[in-house]
Design a protein around this motif. Structure first.
Motif, PDB file in Angstrom:
ATOM      1  N   LYS A 194      34.815  58.957  11.026  1.00  0.00           N
ATOM      2  CA  LYS A 194      35.876  59.793  11.590  1.00  0.00           C
ATOM      3  C   LYS A 194      37.242  59.319  11.107  1.00  0.00           C
ATOM      4  CE  LYS A 194      34.728  58.737  15.779  1.00  0.00           C
ATOM      5  NZ  LYS A 194      34.673  58.658  17.266  1.00  0.00           N
ATOM      6  N   VAL A 195      38.236  60.203  11.276  1.00  0.00           N
ATOM      7  CA  VAL A 195      39.616  59.885  10.920  1.00  0.00           C
ATOM      8  C   VAL A 195      40.499  60.136  12.134  1.00  0.00           C
ATOM      9  CG1 VAL A 195      41.548  60.388   9.380  1.00  0.00           C
ATOM     10  CG2 VAL A 195      39.208  60.597   8.528  1.00  0.00           C
ATOM     11  N   LEU A 196      41.224  59.116  12.579  1.00  0.00           N
ATOM     12  CA  LEU A 196      42.181  59.258  13.671  1.00  0.00           C
ATOM     13  C   LEU A 196      43.533  59.660  13.088  1.00  0.00           C
ATOM     14  CD1 LEU A 196      41.356  56.148  15.904  1.00  0.00           C
ATOM     15  CD2 LEU A 196      40.490  58.482  16.093  1.00  0.00           C
ATOM     16  N   ILE A 197      44.172  60.634  13.713  1.00  0.00           N
ATOM     17  CA  ILE A 197      45.414  61.194  13.168  1.00  0.00           C
ATOM     18  C   ILE A 197      46.444  61.323  14.279  1.00  0.00           C
ATOM     19  CG2 ILE A 197      46.442  63.189  11.999  1.00  0.00           C
ATOM     20  CD1 ILE A 197      43.538  63.800  11.003  1.00  0.00           C
ATOM     21  N   ARG A 198      47.672  60.875  13.995  1.00  0.00           N
ATOM     22  CA  ARG A 198      48.806  61.072  14.898  1.00  0.00           C
ATOM     23  C   ARG A 198      49.891  61.843  14.155  1.00  0.00           C
ATOM     24  NH1 ARG A 198      48.980  57.422  19.392  1.00  0.00           N
ATOM     25  NH2 ARG A 198      47.413  55.763  19.229  1.00  0.00           N
ATOM     26  N   GLY A 199      50.650  62.623  14.907  1.00  0.00           N
ATOM     27  CA  GLY A 199      51.736  63.361  14.285  1.00  0.00           C
ATOM     28  C   GLY A 199      52.525  64.146  15.307  1.00  0.00           C
ATOM     29  N   TYR A 200      53.340  65.064  14.820  1.00  0.00           N
ATOM     30  CA  TYR A 200      54.121  65.907  15.728  1.00  0.00           C
ATOM     31  C   TYR A 200      54.379  67.250  15.055  1.00  0.00           C
ATOM     32  CZ  TYR A 200      58.178  64.640  12.840  1.00  0.00           C
ATOM     33  OH  TYR A 200      59.036  64.462  11.788  1.00  0.00           O
ATOM     34  N   THR A 201      54.686  68.228  15.883  1.00  0.00           N
ATOM     35  CA  THR A 201      55.119  69.526  15.390  1.00  0.00           C
ATOM     36  C   THR A 201      56.386  69.929  16.127  1.00  0.00           C
ATOM     37  OG1 THR A 201      54.425  71.814  14.970  1.00  0.00           O
ATOM     38  CG2 THR A 201      53.689  70.833  17.021  1.00  0.00           C
ATOM     39  N   ASP A 202      57.357  70.438  15.385  1.00  0.00           N
ATOM     40  CA  ASP A 202      58.622  70.899  15.963  1.00  0.00           C
ATOM     41  C   ASP A 202      58.593  72.419  16.072  1.00  0.00           C
ATOM     42  OD1 ASP A 202      59.683  68.392  16.222  1.00  0.00           O
ATOM     43  OD2 ASP A 202      60.799  68.444  14.342  1.00  0.00           O
ATOM     44  N   VAL A 203      58.815  72.916  17.285  1.00  0.00           N
ATOM     45  CA  VAL A 203      58.850  74.356  17.531  1.00  0.00           C
ATOM     46  C   VAL A 203      60.302  74.788  17.738  1.00  0.00           C
ATOM     47  CG1 VAL A 203      58.138  76.210  19.089  1.00  0.00           C
ATOM     48  CG2 VAL A 203      56.536  74.353  18.529  1.00  0.00           C
ATOM     49  N   GLU A 204      60.717  75.826  17.003  1.00  0.00           N
ATOM     50  CA  GLU A 204      62.073  76.357  17.149  1.00  0.00           C
ATOM     51  C   GLU A 204      62.025  77.599  18.038  1.00  0.00           C
ATOM     52  OE1 GLU A 204      65.850  77.129  14.293  1.00  0.00           O
ATOM     53  OE2 GLU A 204      64.053  78.221  13.749  1.00  0.00           O
ATOM     54  N   VAL A 205      62.909  77.631  19.020  1.00  0.00           N
ATOM     55  CA  VAL A 205      62.993  78.749  19.958  1.00  0.00           C
ATOM     56  C   VAL A 205      64.360  79.403  19.812  1.00  0.00           C
ATOM     57  CG1 VAL A 205      62.797  79.456  22.368  1.00  0.00           C
ATOM     58  CG2 VAL A 205      61.502  77.467  21.543  1.00  0.00           C
ATOM     59  N   VAL A 206      64.383  80.673  19.452  1.00  0.00           N
ATOM     60  CA  VAL A 206      65.629  81.445  19.362  1.00  0.00           C
ATOM     61  C   VAL A 206      65.723  82.306  20.611  1.00  0.00           C
ATOM     62  CG1 VAL A 206      66.942  83.120  18.026  1.00  0.00           C
ATOM     63  CG2 VAL A 206      65.477  81.459  16.849  1.00  0.00           C
ATOM     64  N   TYR A 207      66.862  82.226  21.330  1.00  0.00           N
ATOM     65  CA  TYR A 207      66.953  82.909  22.617  1.00  0.00           C
ATOM     66  C   TYR A 207      68.369  83.417  22.896  1.00  0.00           C
ATOM     67  CZ  TYR A 207      69.103  78.597  24.430  1.00  0.00           C
ATOM     68  OH  TYR A 207      69.927  77.523  24.646  1.00  0.00           O
ATOM     69  N   VAL A 208      68.435  84.375  23.809  1.00  0.00           N
ATOM     70  CA  VAL A 208      69.709  84.863  24.322  1.00  0.00           C
ATOM     71  C   VAL A 208      70.075  84.017  25.533  1.00  0.00           C
ATOM     72  CG1 VAL A 208      70.926  86.827  25.341  1.00  0.00           C
ATOM     73  CG2 VAL A 208      69.229  87.201  23.523  1.00  0.00           C
TER      74      VAL A 208
END
Length: 513
Positions: free
Chosen positions: A360-374
């Motif tokens: 197996k392969v253990l993986i760490r990371g992150y994802t950035d979500v952009e939110v456009v709003y009024v």
């Protein structure tokens, strides 16, 4: 009579990893306010050109930074800016020679920004990059596969290698699109800068060709069409599908595709539309896994044979898993509250750590979500915020061992943002793929006195007359060669961005394969 098998393999000539310190300076655009406090900074490195000289690989690259900051103004609004720093890394690789192939991986390990003492709009950049280079060469060998009559094998071994189908195949494609500026963005008066990245999203091997699907991701900096001429940026993705001819390819074979952006141009056409053209170079390697049983690796009598050590990459296996991320967080203090969410998208996904265990392969990371709003402000201004979601997962890969190598790709499959009072609830689904490889170095025997491979017949360059609307990138793509190949045989072209209508330039022969 001894049995042999002719194989065409990519032999690893050498590899090395070095650390490079990159120094430079970025500047806040004139239309942007000065920086009071930096909230976050992201850095990514990409290669611009790779040159191989004896025992050394020279990597020209660009460090791209994206900085989010609080402005030095009464309302302390949040802004973002971008900047590039070019660099050159030198990697010693014993055995490297011109004409060989190089794979380069760049990793940003650390980056810092320091305000310039002379100019409040300038920042000194210092970054530490890890540059990994692997140099390979395609070689064709007649390998001994059975014990010669009257001889004796003292040692044998089962050997699995990737037999290359033909040579590497290269093709330039032009990816174009016309698109509108998003409603929440002001119209474009002038494009100040544009950057493009390409990612391969799918491949399929058919008889005689390889289908390649991908995405070109554009990042555009522009001045807005309003009295203040403020500077804005926008992102746009162009999907494409093309094919590369590989005459001996057959369904079921293995394929690797490399893609690089050779040129990208974005211009306003009819308000509020933009047009984009990107020249992409696709390099395709098709292979099939061949397993040779009981190959003699040590003969009692070696007369008539030459012992060779094969240093080759071998794929152990690939695994895929899905990761579901959910997180609820408050709107940052410096941002106004949300009245209505307009758009959500994954802005960036990064793998920060991989660890191979048995199977197996253990993986760490992150994802950035952009939110456009009024916003809830009386003027209902449009704002954007980023939310970072960390993930940790594992991918099963049969045969994986701790001392092997792994390549991980993460693709967002779904993202959704809901407003919960003053909070933001984000859900994302990621597809995580891990491919484990190892370098094997089996000993094999090659019969001496084998007939050398015939040298290719030289191909003379041809003349081309520059027409209106031509650029070197478009000419190169139309003739299946690179811009650098044209520059190499046209020393009179001192600026690759300047060619004249009616000018005669030489076009080299396209690479065969």
């Amino acid at each position: 009579m001894a049995g042999t098998e002719r194989l065409k393999v990519n032999l690893v000539q050498g590899e090395n990893r070095v650390q490079t310190v990159v120094r430079g300076q970025i500047e806040v655009p004139q239309a942007k306010p000065e920086i009071e406090k930096i909230l976050s900074k992201d850095a990514k490195a990409r290669t611009r050109n790779v040159s191989i000289v004896p025992d050394k690989v020279i990597v020209d690259g660009t460090l791209s930074l994206q900085v989010t900051y609080v402005a030095f103004k009464p309302d302390q609004s949040v802004h973002s800016m971008e900047g590039d720093v070019n660099f050159t890394a030198f990697v010693d690789v014993e055995g490297a020679m011109p004409g060989m192939d190089a794979v380069v991986e760049l990793t940003v390990e650390d980056v810092s920004l320091t305000p310039s003492k002379r100019d409040p709009l300038k920042f000194d950049v210092a970054a530490v990059l890890s540059t990994f280079v692997k140099v390979t060469e395609l070689d064709e060998l007649e390998i001994l596969t059975s014990v010669p009559e009257g001889n004796e094998a003292l040692e044998t071994q089962d050997i699995a290698v990737e037999h290359m189908i033909g040579d590497k195949a290269a093709k330039q494609v032009i990816v174009s699109d016309q698109f509108e500026v998003p409603e929440e963005k002001p119209d474009v008066e002038k494009v100040l800068a544009s950057k493009a990245e390409v990612e391969i999203t799918g491949t399929k091997v058919l008889a005689g060709k390889v289908i390649v699907d991908g995405e070109v991701r554009l990042q555009i900096l522009y001045s807005a069409m309003d009295p203040r001429q403020t500077v804005h940026d926008l992102h746009h993705t162009i999907k494409f599908s093309d094919f590369v001819e590989v005459p001996e390819a057959q369904p079921g074979m293995n394929v690797q595709v490399r893609a690089e952006v050779e040129d990208a141009d974005v211009q306003p056409v009819i308000d509020p539309k933009l047009t984009a053209d990107a020249v992409i170079k696709l390099t395709v390697f098709v292979s099939e896994t061949r397993t040779l049983k009981d190959v003699p690796t040590k003969l009692k009598n070696e007369e008539g044979f030459e012992k060779r050590r094969l240093k080759v990459d071998r794929e152990i296996g690939t695994g895929v898993t899905q990761v579901v991320l959910r997180e609820t967080a408050a709107v940052p203090e410096e941002k106004p509250d949300i009245a209505k969410v307009i758009e959500t998208m994954v802005d960036k996904t990064e793998v920060t750590e991989t660890n191979i265990l048995k199977g197996k392969v253990l993986i760490r990371g992150y994802t950035d979500v952009e939110v456009v709003y009024v916003s809830t402000k009386p003027a209902q201004d449009v704002h954007a915020l980023h939310q970072r979601l960390n993930f940790r997962t594992f991918v099963p890969v049969a045969g994986a061992e701790p001392d092997m190598d792994v390549k991980v790709s993460v693709e967002p499959e779904f993202v959704s943002v809901d407003q919960l009072g003053a909070d933001v609830h984000t859900e994302a689904v990621l597809r995580v793929k891990a491919t484990v490889t190892e370098i094997t170095q089996p000993n094999v025997y090659v019969p001496t006195g084998a007939a050398p491979t015939a040298a290719p017949t030289p191909c003379p360059p041809t003349d081309y007359v520059v027409k209106a609307g031509d650029t070197l990138s478009k000419i190169a793509a139309a003739h299946g060669v690179s811009v650098q190949a044209i520059l190499d045989i046209n020393p009179q072209i001192t600026n690759p961005d300047v060619i004249d209508v009616g000018q005669v330039i030489k076009i080299p022969c396209p690479a065969k394969g």
